[in-house]
Design an enzyme around this catalytic site. Structure first.
Site, PDB file in Angstrom:
ATOM      1  N   ARG A   1     -74.123 -70.481 -23.960  1.00  0.00           N
ATOM      2  CA  ARG A   1     -72.963 -70.137 -24.779  1.00  0.00           C
ATOM      3  C   ARG A   1     -72.129 -69.052 -24.121  1.00  0.00           C
ATOM      4  O   ARG A   1     -72.646 -68.280 -23.301  1.00  0.00           O
ATOM      5  CB  ARG A   1     -73.426 -69.552 -26.120  1.00  0.00           C
ATOM      6  CG  ARG A   1     -73.900 -70.578 -27.095  1.00  0.00           C
ATOM      7  CD  ARG A   1     -74.447 -69.867 -28.322  1.00  0.00           C
ATOM      8  NE  ARG A   1     -74.844 -70.834 -29.322  1.00  0.00           N
ATOM      9  CZ  ARG A   1     -75.741 -70.598 -30.276  1.00  0.00           C
ATOM     10  NH1 ARG A   1     -76.344 -69.422 -30.343  1.00  0.00           N
ATOM     11  NH2 ARG A   1     -76.031 -71.521 -31.155  1.00  0.00           N
TER      12      ARG A   1
ATOM     13  N   ASP B   1     -61.032 -40.624 -24.366  1.00  0.00           N
ATOM     14  CA  ASP B   1     -59.597 -40.788 -24.123  1.00  0.00           C
ATOM     15  C   ASP B   1     -58.812 -39.477 -24.110  1.00  0.00           C
ATOM     16  O   ASP B   1     -57.598 -39.477 -24.259  1.00  0.00           O
ATOM     17  CB  ASP B   1     -58.995 -41.747 -25.171  1.00  0.00           C
ATOM     18  CG  ASP B   1     -59.206 -41.279 -26.600  1.00  0.00           C
ATOM     19  OD1 ASP B   1     -59.875 -40.250 -26.798  1.00  0.00           O
ATOM     20  OD2 ASP B   1     -58.715 -41.953 -27.518  1.00  0.00           O
TER      21      ASP B   1
ATOM     22  N   ASP C   1     -58.502 -35.613 -30.586  1.00  0.00           N
ATOM     23  CA  ASP C   1     -57.097 -35.197 -30.504  1.00  0.00           C
ATOM     24  C   ASP C   1     -56.550 -34.683 -31.836  1.00  0.00           C
ATOM     25  O   ASP C   1     -55.839 -33.673 -31.861  1.00  0.00           O
ATOM     26  CB  ASP C   1     -56.216 -36.315 -29.921  1.00  0.00           C
ATOM     27  CG  ASP C   1     -56.406 -37.641 -30.625  1.00  0.00           C
ATOM     28  OD1 ASP C   1     -57.314 -37.744 -31.479  1.00  0.00           O
ATOM     29  OD2 ASP C   1     -55.641 -38.572 -30.329  1.00  0.00           O
TER      30      ASP C   1
ATOM     31  N   GLN D   1     -72.619 -47.948 -31.892  1.00  0.00           N
ATOM     32  CA  GLN D   1     -72.367 -47.219 -30.628  1.00  0.00           C
ATOM     33  C   GLN D   1     -72.299 -45.713 -30.826  1.00  0.00           C
ATOM     34  O   GLN D   1     -72.440 -44.945 -29.892  1.00  0.00           O
ATOM     35  CB  GLN D   1     -71.029 -47.673 -30.026  1.00  0.00           C
ATOM     36  CG  GLN D   1     -71.038 -49.101 -29.583  1.00  0.00           C
ATOM     37  CD  GLN D   1     -69.616 -49.652 -29.471  1.00  0.00           C
ATOM     38  OE1 GLN D   1     -69.028 -49.606 -28.404  1.00  0.00           O
ATOM     39  NE2 GLN D   1     -69.067 -50.157 -30.554  1.00  0.00           N
TER      40      GLN D   1
ATOM     41  N   ASP E   1     -64.620 -42.445 -27.333  1.00  0.00           N
ATOM     42  CA  ASP E   1     -63.690 -43.299 -26.586  1.00  0.00           C
ATOM     43  C   ASP E   1     -63.358 -42.747 -25.199  1.00  0.00           C
ATOM     44  O   ASP E   1     -62.824 -43.470 -24.357  1.00  0.00           O
ATOM     45  CB  ASP E   1     -62.377 -43.453 -27.369  1.00  0.00           C
ATOM     46  CG  ASP E   1     -62.516 -44.305 -28.625  1.00  0.00           C
ATOM     47  OD1 ASP E   1     -63.624 -44.800 -28.884  1.00  0.00           O
ATOM     48  OD2 ASP E   1     -61.522 -44.453 -29.350  1.00  0.00           O
TER      49      ASP E   1
HETATM   50  O1  F6P Z   1     -61.975 -42.648 -32.341  1.00  0.00           O
HETATM   51  C1  F6P Z   1     -63.324 -42.892 -32.233  1.00  0.00           C
HETATM   52  C2  F6P Z   1     -63.691 -44.136 -32.983  1.00  0.00           C
HETATM   53  O2  F6P Z   1     -65.079 -44.303 -32.845  1.00  0.00           O
HETATM   54  C3  F6P Z   1     -62.935 -45.382 -32.545  1.00  0.00           C
HETATM   55  O3  F6P Z   1     -63.445 -45.973 -31.409  1.00  0.00           O
HETATM   56  C4  F6P Z   1     -63.032 -46.222 -33.777  1.00  0.00           C
HETATM   57  O4  F6P Z   1     -61.969 -47.137 -33.865  1.00  0.00           O
HETATM   58  C5  F6P Z   1     -62.930 -45.222 -34.858  1.00  0.00           C
HETATM   59  O5  F6P Z   1     -63.412 -44.019 -34.369  1.00  0.00           O
HETATM   60  C6  F6P Z   1     -63.680 -45.631 -36.095  1.00  0.00           C
HETATM   61  O6  F6P Z   1     -63.364 -44.745 -37.099  1.00  0.00           O
HETATM   62  P1  F6P Z   1     -64.117 -44.661 -38.496  1.00  0.00           P
HETATM   63  O7  F6P Z   1     -65.342 -43.843 -38.275  1.00  0.00           O
HETATM   64  O8  F6P Z   1     -63.134 -43.999 -39.392  1.00  0.00           O
HETATM   65  O9  F6P Z   1     -64.460 -46.054 -38.905  1.00  0.00           O
END
Ligand code: F6P
Length: 342
Positions: free
Chosen positions: A163, A130, A104, A274, A128
Site C-alpha cells: 500500500r 520555526d 512566537d 508528536q 515546529d
Molecule cells: O505550533 C505548534 C503546534 O504543535 C502546531 O504544529 C500545531 O498545528 C499546533 O501547535 C496545534 O495546536 P493545538 O495544541 O492548539 O491543537
C-alpha cells in the site's frame, strides 16, 4: 532575586527541563527565589502561581509536558491593556523578572510587555522549529524522533499490504518535522508548505516507488496544500485565536493517490502524539542549557532579550528578533531531500 517562570503556547517536550535548569542555577549560584505561573500569561493576569523551590523541580527534566500548565491567553487579548495588571501583581509580590518560555506569540507578548516597562526575558520554544532567531528549538528533536518511529511502523505495514501510506506530521507553516522525519524514515515523497508539489508530482513519485516494488511512503506537513489544488481544497475550522485547526491533508491526499494510480492508500495523522513524549537526550540538554542561561540573562540585565542556540553556543538576542521572521526550510535543504524522492 525573585523570578517568575511561565510556559505558554502549545506544550513541547523539554519545557520542564528549562524550568529545572533555571531553578537549579538560580538557587545554587544566585540564591534566587522562584515561583511558577499556572497556564502561561493567564497565571500572571489572575495572580495564580505556585512556589517553585528546588525540591519541586526534582527529576522533572526527563518528563514531557509542563508542570506549570500552559495556555494561549495573553494580557493584551480583546484589546485589553494587561500591562498595568501584570505590573501591579509583580510589585505586590516583589518579583524582579519573568522568564517566559514560549513560541512566537508568547515572545511577541513578552516584547510588548517589555515596551511597557515589565521585566521579561524569553526562552524560545516550538516543536515546529520555526523560530528564526535560534538554530534549533527544544522539542523539535523529540517530535522528529517520535515521527520517525511512527513512519518506520507505517512502512512495515505498508510493505505487507503493498500500500501507499500517507503520514501527516506537525508543521503549520514550515516543513521541518516532515523534512527531518521523512528523510530519516526514507520517505518516497515529502510535502512541505515552503515548496508545494502538485498532486501530479506527488503521484509521479508514488508511481516510481511503487513500480520499483516499494510500498510508497508519503510524509506531509499539516500546513501543506498542493500547488495545483483548488482554493477550497482544505476547509479548516478556526480555533478561538483565529488560527486554522489543521489535520486532514493526509486524508485528502490518500484517496486522490488511490484514484489516480490505482494503488491502495491509507492516511495516518500523527497529531499531538508528536508533542507528548519524554524529551530526547538532545532536547533535555538544550532545554537545560537554555534554562540556566535565562537566569544568567536576568542577572546580567538582559531584560527584553531571549536566549538562543547559535551553532553549539547559547547566546542571547533581542526578543524582537524572534518575532520578526519565520525560519522556513531553505531551498538548499529542500533540493538535498528531493534527490531521494521516488
Ligand atoms: O505550533 C505548534 C503546534 O504543535 C502546531 O504544529 C500545531 O498545528 C499546533 O501547535 C496545534 O495546536 P493545538 O495544541 O492548539 O491543537
Amino acid at each position: 532575586m525573585k523570578i517568575g517562570i511561565l510556559t505558554s503556547g502549545g506544550d513541547c517536550p523539554g519545557l520542564n527541563a528549562v524550568i529545572r535548569g533555571a531553578v537549579i542555577k538560580g538557587d545554587t549560584v544566585f540564591e534566587d527565589e522562584f515561583l511558577g505561573y499556572r497556564d502561561g500569561w493567564r497565571g500572571v493576569i489572575d495572580d495564580d502561581w505556585v512556589p517553585l523551590p528546588r525540591r519541586r523541580v526534582r527529576g522533572i527534566g526527563r518528563v514531557g509536558g509542563t508542570i506549570l500548565g500552559t495556555s494561549r491567553s495573553n494580557p493584551f487579548a480583546d484589546g485589553e491593556d494587561g500591562a498595568a495588571i501584570v505590573r501591579r501583581h509583580l510589585e505586590e509580590h516583589e518579583i524582579d523578572a519573568i522568564i517566559a518560555i514560549g513560541g512566537d506569540g508568547t515572545l511577541f507578548t513578552a516584547n510588548r510587555l517589555v515596551d511597557s516597562g515589565i521585566p521579561v526575558v524569553g526562552v524560545p520554544k516550538t516543536v515546529d522549529n520555526d523560530l528564526d532567531a535560534t538554530d534549533y528549538t527544544f522539542g523539535f528533536d523529540t517530535a522528529v524522533e517520535i515521527a520517525t518511529h511512527a513512519l518506520d511502523r507505517l512502512r512495515i505495514t505498508g510493505d505487507s499490504h503493498h500500500r501507499c501510506m500517507v503520514a501527516e506530521v506537525m508543521g503549520r507553516s514550515v516543513g521541518w518535522i516532515a523534512l527531518h522525519s521523512g528523510m530519516a524514515a526514507g520517505a518516497h515523497v515529502i510535502c512541505i508548505p515552503e515548496f508545494p508539489l502538485s498532486i501530479e508530482e506527488i503521484c509521479q513519485q508514488v508511481r516510481s516507488a511503487f513500480d520499483r516494488g516499494r510500498a510508497p511512503l508519503v510524509v506531509v506537513a499539516e500546513g501543506f496544500v498542493p500547488r495545483d489544488a483548488p482554493e477550497d481544497f482544505m476547509d479548516y475550522d478556526l480555533d478561538e485565536f483565529g488560527r486554522p485547526r489543521f489535520g486532514g491533508i493526509a486524508q485528502a491526499l490518500a484517496p486522490l493517490i488511490e484514484q489516480r494510480l490505482g494503488v491502495e492508500s491509507r492516511a495516518t495523522v500523527l497529531g499531538h502524539i508528536q508533542r507528548g513524549g519524554e524529551p530526547t537526550g538532545y532536547d533535555r540538554v538544550l532545554a537545560t542549557r537554555l534554562g540556566t542561561a535565562a537566569v544568567d540573562l536576568v542577572h546580567s540585565g538582559g531584560i527584553g532579550r531571549m536566549v538562543a542556540l547559535r551553532g553549539t553556543e547559547i547566546v542571547d538576542v533581542p526578543l524582537a528578533d524572534a518575532i520578526d521572521s519565520v525560519k522556513r526550510v531553505p531551498r538548499s535543504r529542500w533540493e538535498e531531500a528531493t534527490v531521494l524522492f521516488g
